[in-house]
Design a protein around this motif. Structure first.
Motif, PDB file in Angstrom:
ATOM      1  N   LEU A 103       2.577   0.061  -3.697  1.00  0.00           N
ATOM      2  CA  LEU A 103       2.292  -1.160  -2.945  1.00  0.00           C
ATOM      3  C   LEU A 103       3.587  -1.780  -2.411  1.00  0.00           C
ATOM      4  N   VAL A 104       4.012  -1.311  -1.253  1.00  0.00           N
ATOM      5  CA  VAL A 104       5.176  -1.856  -0.559  1.00  0.00           C
ATOM      6  C   VAL A 104       4.833  -1.954   0.917  1.00  0.00           C
ATOM      7  N   ASP A 105       5.598  -2.794   1.646  1.00  0.00           N
ATOM      8  CA  ASP A 105       5.375  -2.891   3.079  1.00  0.00           C
ATOM      9  C   ASP A 105       6.164  -1.801   3.798  1.00  0.00           C
ATOM     10  N   ALA A 106       6.175  -1.823   5.115  1.00  0.00           N
ATOM     11  CA  ALA A 106       6.804  -0.761   5.893  1.00  0.00           C
ATOM     12  C   ALA A 106       8.311  -0.693   5.683  1.00  0.00           C
ATOM     13  N   GLU A 107       8.912  -1.765   5.156  1.00  0.00           N
ATOM     14  CA  GLU A 107      10.345  -1.774   4.862  1.00  0.00           C
ATOM     15  C   GLU A 107      10.628  -1.499   3.388  1.00  0.00           C
ATOM     16  N   GLY A 108       9.577  -1.222   2.625  1.00  0.00           N
ATOM     17  CA  GLY A 108       9.757  -0.902   1.213  1.00  0.00           C
ATOM     18  C   GLY A 108       9.792  -2.101   0.290  1.00  0.00           C
ATOM     19  N   ARG A 109       9.409  -3.289   0.786  1.00  0.00           N
ATOM     20  CA  ARG A 109       9.447  -4.498  -0.035  1.00  0.00           C
ATOM     21  C   ARG A 109       8.153  -4.669  -0.825  1.00  0.00           C
ATOM     22  N   ARG A 110       8.279  -5.040  -2.086  1.00  0.00           N
ATOM     23  CA  ARG A 110       7.117  -5.271  -2.936  1.00  0.00           C
ATOM     24  C   ARG A 110       6.622  -6.700  -2.767  1.00  0.00           C
ATOM     25  N   PRO A 111       5.310  -6.917  -2.844  1.00  0.00           N
ATOM     26  CA  PRO A 111       4.775  -8.273  -2.647  1.00  0.00           C
ATOM     27  C   PRO A 111       4.956  -9.152  -3.876  1.00  0.00           C
ATOM     28  N   ASP A 112       5.028 -10.451  -3.645  1.00  0.00           N
ATOM     29  CA  ASP A 112       5.081 -11.402  -4.753  1.00  0.00           C
ATOM     30  C   ASP A 112       3.698 -11.617  -5.358  1.00  0.00           C
ATOM     31  N   ASP A 113       2.678 -11.545  -4.509  1.00  0.00           N
ATOM     32  CA  ASP A 113       1.301 -11.806  -4.944  1.00  0.00           C
ATOM     33  C   ASP A 113       0.493 -10.525  -4.706  1.00  0.00           C
ATOM     34  N   VAL A 114       0.303  -9.747  -5.748  1.00  0.00           N
ATOM     35  CA  VAL A 114      -0.365  -8.444  -5.620  1.00  0.00           C
ATOM     36  C   VAL A 114      -1.813  -8.578  -5.165  1.00  0.00           C
ATOM     37  N   PRO A 115      -2.639  -9.447  -5.791  1.00  0.00           N
ATOM     38  CA  PRO A 115      -4.030  -9.557  -5.329  1.00  0.00           C
ATOM     39  C   PRO A 115      -4.134  -9.942  -3.859  1.00  0.00           C
ATOM     40  N   MET A 116      -3.305 -10.868  -3.403  1.00  0.00           N
ATOM     41  CA  MET A 116      -3.362 -11.278  -2.005  1.00  0.00           C
ATOM     42  C   MET A 116      -2.904 -10.140  -1.085  1.00  0.00           C
ATOM     43  N   ALA A 117      -1.883  -9.408  -1.510  1.00  0.00           N
ATOM     44  CA  ALA A 117      -1.410  -8.276  -0.705  1.00  0.00           C
ATOM     45  C   ALA A 117      -2.493  -7.217  -0.566  1.00  0.00           C
ATOM     46  N   LEU A 118      -3.231  -6.978  -1.654  1.00  0.00           N
ATOM     47  CA  LEU A 118      -4.314  -6.001  -1.600  1.00  0.00           C
ATOM     48  C   LEU A 118      -5.459  -6.500  -0.723  1.00  0.00           C
ATOM     49  N   ARG A 119      -5.715  -7.784  -0.786  1.00  0.00           N
ATOM     50  CA  ARG A 119      -6.786  -8.344   0.043  1.00  0.00           C
ATOM     51  C   ARG A 119      -6.438  -8.176   1.526  1.00  0.00           C
ATOM     52  N   ARG A 120      -5.208  -8.457   1.870  1.00  0.00           N
ATOM     53  CA  ARG A 120      -4.792  -8.296   3.268  1.00  0.00           C
ATOM     54  C   ARG A 120      -4.811  -6.832   3.677  1.00  0.00           C
ATOM     55  N   ALA A 121      -4.378  -5.958   2.767  1.00  0.00           N
ATOM     56  CA  ALA A 121      -4.384  -4.526   3.066  1.00  0.00           C
ATOM     57  C   ALA A 121      -5.809  -4.025   3.278  1.00  0.00           C
ATOM     58  N   ARG A 122      -6.743  -4.555   2.464  1.00  0.00           N
ATOM     59  CA  ARG A 122      -8.129  -4.129   2.625  1.00  0.00           C
ATOM     60  C   ARG A 122      -8.689  -4.608   3.958  1.00  0.00           C
ATOM     61  N   SER A 123      -8.295  -5.780   4.398  1.00  0.00           N
ATOM     62  CA  SER A 123      -8.731  -6.261   5.709  1.00  0.00           C
ATOM     63  C   SER A 123      -8.252  -5.326   6.811  1.00  0.00           C
ATOM     64  N   THR A 124      -7.013  -4.868   6.689  1.00  0.00           N
ATOM     65  CA  THR A 124      -6.475  -3.921   7.674  1.00  0.00           C
ATOM     66  C   THR A 124      -7.258  -2.622   7.655  1.00  0.00           C
TER      67      THR A 124
END
Length: 275
Positions: free
Chosen positions: A202-223
């Protein structure tokens, strides 16, 4: 050995030798993706025909509507030409190559540009963007986000009681082998992200890890849902425009979605008991 190396070892090192067949051509077209839908044009039914004669290889493409984005249309047609051209070069095959896009409002311009090897800017002139590189990168980022979500949601399906916050610690080597992991590895490689087994998923295109994992997954699922929804819609449009073309489309796996709400109603990751 990296996971990417494992995937490549299982793939054919080269296309079989002569005689060249339609299957060989369609095989290399499997790697050409619709940039927005992140699926092979062969799976989507966008390849109308492939003809191989002693003198030439001719490929015809079609799209769900006549007004699909010219930049997307050009990308798919140009990538198709490049892949088949590379196949012929690997085989030292002197046959002529013709790749044409049918029934698009910019078909004459795109086909002329392909025939002249004029490139995107040479094809569209002042109407073209400076480069298609940024467009490719935008969709590579989205494809990577969706691929990571598929893998992590797969882990939730295997263990519905798992705390969502723990998914931020999942490494590539923790993922089960299969299509989803292979797809993620390839998309990470395209972005220049590490593909070894210890790399965090779970990292973004620059390799950064999210501070809020559930929110990051929610946004990823929307994508991912947006990509999957568009793909489903385009498949239907193609079948409507070209009756019978649904037979050329690869079936899509039905997915048991984890509800979006489940990723925001669980405790905050800082309060979860990590396993």
């Amino acid at each position: 050995m990296t996971l990417l190396s494992e995937v490549e070892e299982r793939a054919p090192a080269s296309v079989p030798g002569p005689p060249l067949t339609e299957a060989h051509v369609r095989g290399v077209l499997d790697v050409v993706l619709d940039p927005e839908l992140d699926e092979p044009i062969t799976d989507l039914g966008f390849v109308t025909s492939v003809t191989v004669t002693e003198a030439a290889v001719e490929v015809h493409l079609r799209l769900p509507t006549s007004f699909c984005s010219p930049s997307f249309a050009y990308l798919m047609a140009s990538d198709s030409r490049d892949e088949v051209s590379a196949l012929l070069a690997r085989r030292d095959d002197p046959r002529a190559l013709v790749v044409e896009l049918d029934d698009h409002h910019d078909s004459p311009r795109i086909n002329a540009g392909l025939a002249a090897d004029a490139g995107y800017r040479g094809t569209f002139g002042d109407e073209a963007e400076d480069s298609l590189d940024e467009l490719r990168m935008v969709f590579r980022r989205k494809a990577h986000t969706a691929a990571a979500e598929r893998c992590l949601t797969g882990l939730l399906r295997l263990d519905p009681e798992r705390a969502v916050g723990t998914l931020g610690e999942v490494r590539l080597g923790d993922l089960p082998e299969g299509h989803d992991r292979e797809a993620l590895v390839r998309r990470r490689a395209a972005l220049g992200l590490p593909v070894d087994g210890d790399a965090v998923v779970l990292v973004d295109a620059e390799g950064r890890r999210p501070d809020d994992v559930p929110m990051a997954l929610r946004r990823a699922r929307s994508t991912r849902i947006s990509i999957d929804g568009n793909a489903h819609f385009c498949r239907g449009l193609l079948a409507t425009r070209y009756p019978g073309s649904e037979g050329d489309q690869a079936p899509r796996a039905e997915e048991a979605f984890v509800p979006l709400a489940s990723l925001t109603t669980r405790p905050h990751p800082a309060k979860e008991q990590h396993r």
